[in-house]
Design a protein around this motif. Sequence first.
Motif, mmCIF file in Angstrom:
data_model
loop_
_atom_site.group_PDB
_atom_site.id
_atom_site.type_symbol
_atom_site.label_atom_id
_atom_site.label_comp_id
_atom_site.label_asym_id
_atom_site.label_seq_id
_atom_site.Cartn_x
_atom_site.Cartn_y
_atom_site.Cartn_z
ATOM 1 N N SER A 160 5.998 1.747 5.920
ATOM 2 C CA SER A 160 5.142 2.349 6.942
ATOM 3 C C SER A 160 3.799 1.648 7.130
ATOM 4 O O SER A 160 3.240 1.706 8.217
ATOM 5 C CB SER A 160 4.915 3.837 6.648
ATOM 6 N N CYS A 161 3.259 0.972 6.120
ATOM 7 C CA CYS A 161 1.900 0.439 6.290
ATOM 8 C C CYS A 161 1.877 -1.001 6.793
ATOM 9 O O CYS A 161 0.905 -1.417 7.413
ATOM 10 C CB CYS A 161 1.112 0.548 4.991
ATOM 11 N N ARG A 162 2.876 -1.783 6.500
ATOM 12 C CA ARG A 162 3.046 -3.191 6.905
ATOM 13 C C ARG A 162 2.048 -4.154 6.254
ATOM 14 O O ARG A 162 1.934 -5.303 6.673
ATOM 15 C CB ARG A 162 2.998 -3.371 8.440
ATOM 16 N N ILE A 163 1.327 -3.687 5.255
ATOM 17 C CA ILE A 163 0.408 -4.590 4.549
ATOM 18 C C ILE A 163 1.187 -5.719 3.872
ATOM 19 O O ILE A 163 0.672 -6.815 3.670
ATOM 20 C CB ILE A 163 -0.406 -3.799 3.482
ATOM 21 N N CYS A 164 2.422 -5.447 3.516
ATOM 22 C CA CYS A 164 3.222 -6.433 2.776
ATOM 23 C C CYS A 164 3.920 -7.425 3.710
ATOM 24 O O CYS A 164 4.811 -8.146 3.267
ATOM 25 C CB CYS A 164 4.256 -5.710 1.925
ATOM 26 N N THR A 165 3.507 -7.476 4.965
ATOM 27 C CA THR A 165 4.174 -8.375 5.925
ATOM 28 C C THR A 165 4.115 -9.837 5.461
ATOM 29 O O THR A 165 3.059 -10.344 5.111
ATOM 30 C CB THR A 165 3.513 -8.243 7.312
ATOM 31 N N LEU A 185 0.835 -1.209 0.000
ATOM 32 C CA LEU A 185 0.000 0.000 0.000
ATOM 33 C C LEU A 185 0.870 1.261 0.000
ATOM 34 O O LEU A 185 0.737 2.104 -0.872
ATOM 35 C CB LEU A 185 -0.938 -0.021 1.212
ATOM 36 N N CYS A 186 1.783 1.370 0.949
ATOM 37 C CA CYS A 186 2.592 2.595 0.981
ATOM 38 C C CYS A 186 3.675 2.576 -0.093
ATOM 39 O O CYS A 186 4.139 3.615 -0.530
ATOM 40 C CB CYS A 186 3.203 2.809 2.361
ATOM 41 N N ARG A 187 4.069 1.410 -0.533
ATOM 42 C CA ARG A 187 5.135 1.292 -1.534
ATOM 43 C C ARG A 187 4.663 1.861 -2.876
ATOM 44 O O ARG A 187 3.510 1.732 -3.243
ATOM 45 C CB ARG A 187 5.485 -0.189 -1.701
ATOM 46 N N ALA A 221 7.945 -7.098 3.304
ATOM 47 C CA ALA A 221 8.547 -7.587 2.054
ATOM 48 C C ALA A 221 9.056 -6.450 1.178
ATOM 49 O O ALA A 221 9.929 -6.657 0.339
ATOM 50 C CB ALA A 221 7.522 -8.418 1.289
ATOM 51 N N CYS A 222 8.511 -5.246 1.364
ATOM 52 C CA CYS A 222 8.929 -4.134 0.491
ATOM 53 C C CYS A 222 10.275 -3.545 0.903
ATOM 54 O O CYS A 222 10.883 -2.806 0.131
ATOM 55 C CB CYS A 222 7.867 -3.040 0.461
ATOM 56 N N THR A 223 10.729 -3.838 2.117
ATOM 57 C CA THR A 223 12.030 -3.293 2.548
ATOM 58 C C THR A 223 13.080 -4.384 2.763
ATOM 59 O O THR A 223 14.266 -4.096 2.793
ATOM 60 C CB THR A 223 11.903 -2.506 3.876
HETATM 61 FE FE1 FES Z 1 3.750 -0.635 3.134
HETATM 62 FE FE2 FES Z 1 5.513 -2.604 2.607
HETATM 63 S S1 FES Z 1 3.988 -1.788 1.326
HETATM 64 S S2 FES Z 1 5.208 -1.540 4.465
#
Ligand code: FES
Length: 233
Positions: free
Chosen positions: A46-51, A35-37, A61-63
Motif C-alpha cells: 500500500s505505501c510503495r516506498i519499496c518501489t 513502511l507498510c510491510r 519489492a515487498c509484493t
Molecule cells: Fe509498502 Fe512495499 S513496503 S508497498
Amino acid sequence: MSKIKFSVDGRECFGKPGQTILEAARDNGVYIPSLCRYEGLKPTGSCRICTVRVGGRYMAACTQPLSEGITVENTAPDLEDMRRAMIEMLFVGGNHMCPTCEKSGNCELQALAYRYQMLVPRFPYQFPLRTIDPTGPKLLVDHNRCIKCHRCVAMVKTKDGKSVFGPLYRSKRKKIGADLTLAAGLTDDQAKKAMDHCPVGAILKKEIGFAVPIGRRTYDKAPIGSDVETPRT
Ligand code: FES
C-alpha cells in the motif's frame, strides 16, 4: 533447495523460491526501504516506498516474487528521489507533530525522513482536519498521524480473532476506524503490541508515556536499515 540468482544495483545476490525481491535482498544484506510491510504479515503493497525498477518497470519489492536472473535497481537517484517525495507526501498529508509524539525516535516514517534527509517538503502542507479518539481505556487513536498502512487492521485482533481496526469510507475520506468495544477488551500486552506495530504514532497505549527517554530510542541509536545493510566491499 534451488537458488535463484539475481542482482541489486550490480551486486550479485541469491534468493530462495517463494521469496519476494525485498526479502531476498534483505537476506543478502541489501536494504530496500519499506513502511507498510511488517515481518510475518502478508504484504499489502500500500505505501510503495519499496518501489524498485526491474527491466525498466516499477514494482513494489515487498509484493513482487523473485525470479531468476532479474536485475533490480534500488538506489538509482530518480528512485531515491521518488521515495523521498512519497515520504514528503505522507508528512504534508497528515499532521505529524513529531516533537510532541510518544513514538518520536521509534517512528519508522520519521526514521525514513532522516534517512532521506528530508527538510522542507516540496509539497504544500494540507493541514487536514482529523480527529483524535481518546475514549478507549487502553488506546488513544490519533488519526492525524495515520498513514493508512493497514498493519493494525491485520495485526490487532481480539483473542477470538476479531479485528479491532478496519478501513472506513473511500478515497480522500478514507480512515482507519477502531471498534472501541473490542479495543476496550484488549489486554495491556495486546495494547502495547498495537502501539509497537503502528509504524507512526497513530496508536498510543495509555497510562505509560515516554518510558524510554527521547535520545535512547530505536532510531536514536541506529538509523533505519542499518540492521540489514552490509557495507559494500
Ligand atoms: Fe509498502 Fe512495499 S513496503 S508497498
